[in-house]
Design a protein around this motif. Structure first.
Motif, short mmCIF file in Angstrom:
data_model
loop_
_atom_site.label_atom_id
_atom_site.label_comp_id
_atom_site.label_asym_id
_atom_site.label_seq_id
_atom_site.Cartn_x
_atom_site.Cartn_y
_atom_site.Cartn_z
N ARG A 34 0.82 -1.22 0.00
CA ARG A 34 0.00 0.00 0.00
C ARG A 34 0.85 1.26 0.00
N LEU A 35 2.01 1.24 0.66
CA LEU A 35 2.85 2.43 0.71
C LEU A 35 3.25 2.86 -0.70
N ALA A 42 6.90 3.90 -6.52
CA ALA A 42 7.50 3.01 -5.53
C ALA A 42 8.94 3.43 -5.24
N PHE A 43 9.49 2.90 -4.15
CA PHE A 43 10.88 3.19 -3.80
C PHE A 43 11.83 2.72 -4.89
N PRO A 64 11.04 -2.81 5.33
CA PRO A 64 10.06 -2.89 6.42
C PRO A 64 8.88 -1.93 6.28
N PRO A 65 9.07 -0.67 5.84
CA PRO A 65 7.89 0.20 5.72
C PRO A 65 6.88 -0.32 4.69
N TYR A 71 -0.36 -5.34 2.16
CA TYR A 71 -0.38 -5.66 0.73
C TYR A 71 -1.79 -5.54 0.19
N CYS A 72 -1.86 -5.31 -1.12
CA CYS A 72 -3.14 -5.29 -1.80
C CYS A 72 -3.01 -6.05 -3.12
N LEU A 73 -4.13 -6.36 -3.73
CA LEU A 73 -4.18 -6.95 -5.05
C LEU A 73 -4.55 -5.85 -6.03
#
Length: 184
Positions: A34-35, A42-43, A64-65, A71-73
């Motif tokens: 989700r982050l 994304a990172f 870790p973050p 998580y998502c689909l």
């Protein structure tokens, strides 16, 4: 040697089209954190709205973050072609997915975190994934070389060489970027 008797259309039930009343059904999409999805970038630099296939396993399970965000689909909206979270995995499901993907015996450093799994709906109409069925959609990419054991399940688009070699098919499909648009 491919076993053509096993050739099948791939047509998983998209969650974006609504929740069916029975199951189990097969679902397919990108497992993402989700982050990264909420930040859109994304990172690892992947554009999570347009190109979640660029998201890496290292970002998903080793940061870790990202794991802590859950998580998502993600599935692609047919009209906008954008990828959206259609199901958020629970904390326990996220931890189980991360542990399975971290397993050194099966870990594959890769992008293309496209997965397929079985799920059904409980009496409250909540999706209940069967994580024991979670599999990469394309576990052994042919572009990476031929495996020494098998049999394996391969998935892709069956296309004619003329249209592929010309890149643009007679029906207008871009065979390099959108082979799914090629018609029978």
């Amino acid at each position: 040697v491919p076993n053509l008797s096993t050739l099948r259309y791939v047509n998983p039930v998209p969650l974006l089209l609504g929740k069916p009343s029975t199951g189990p059904f097969v679902y397919e999409g990108y497992v993402s954190d989700r982050l990264c999805v909420d930040n859109r970038t994304a990172f690892d630099g992947a554009d999570m709205l347009l190109h979640p296939e660029d998201h890496t396993l290292k970002c998903l399970v080793d940061m870790p973050p990202c794991v802590a965000s859950g998580y998502c689909l993600q599935q692609q909206h047919p009209a906008t072609r954008e990828w959206h979270c259609v199901h958020n995995f629970s904390h326990a499901e996220t931890e189980a997915i991360a542990a399975a993907l971290r397993d050194p015996a099966t870990r594959m450093e890769r992008g293309q975190l496209l997965f397929r799994f079985e799920a059904s709906f409980n009496a409250s109409a909540a999706l209940v994934p069967n994580l024991s069925t979670l599999r990469y959609v394309n576990p052994v990419p042919l572009l990476l070389g031929k495996p020494s054991t098998g049999p394996f399940v391969y998935e892709g688009y069956v296309s004619d060489r003329l249209c592929v070699d010309n890149r643009t098919a007679f029906d207008g499909a871009d065979m390099l970027l959108h082979p799914e648009d090629h018609t029978l």
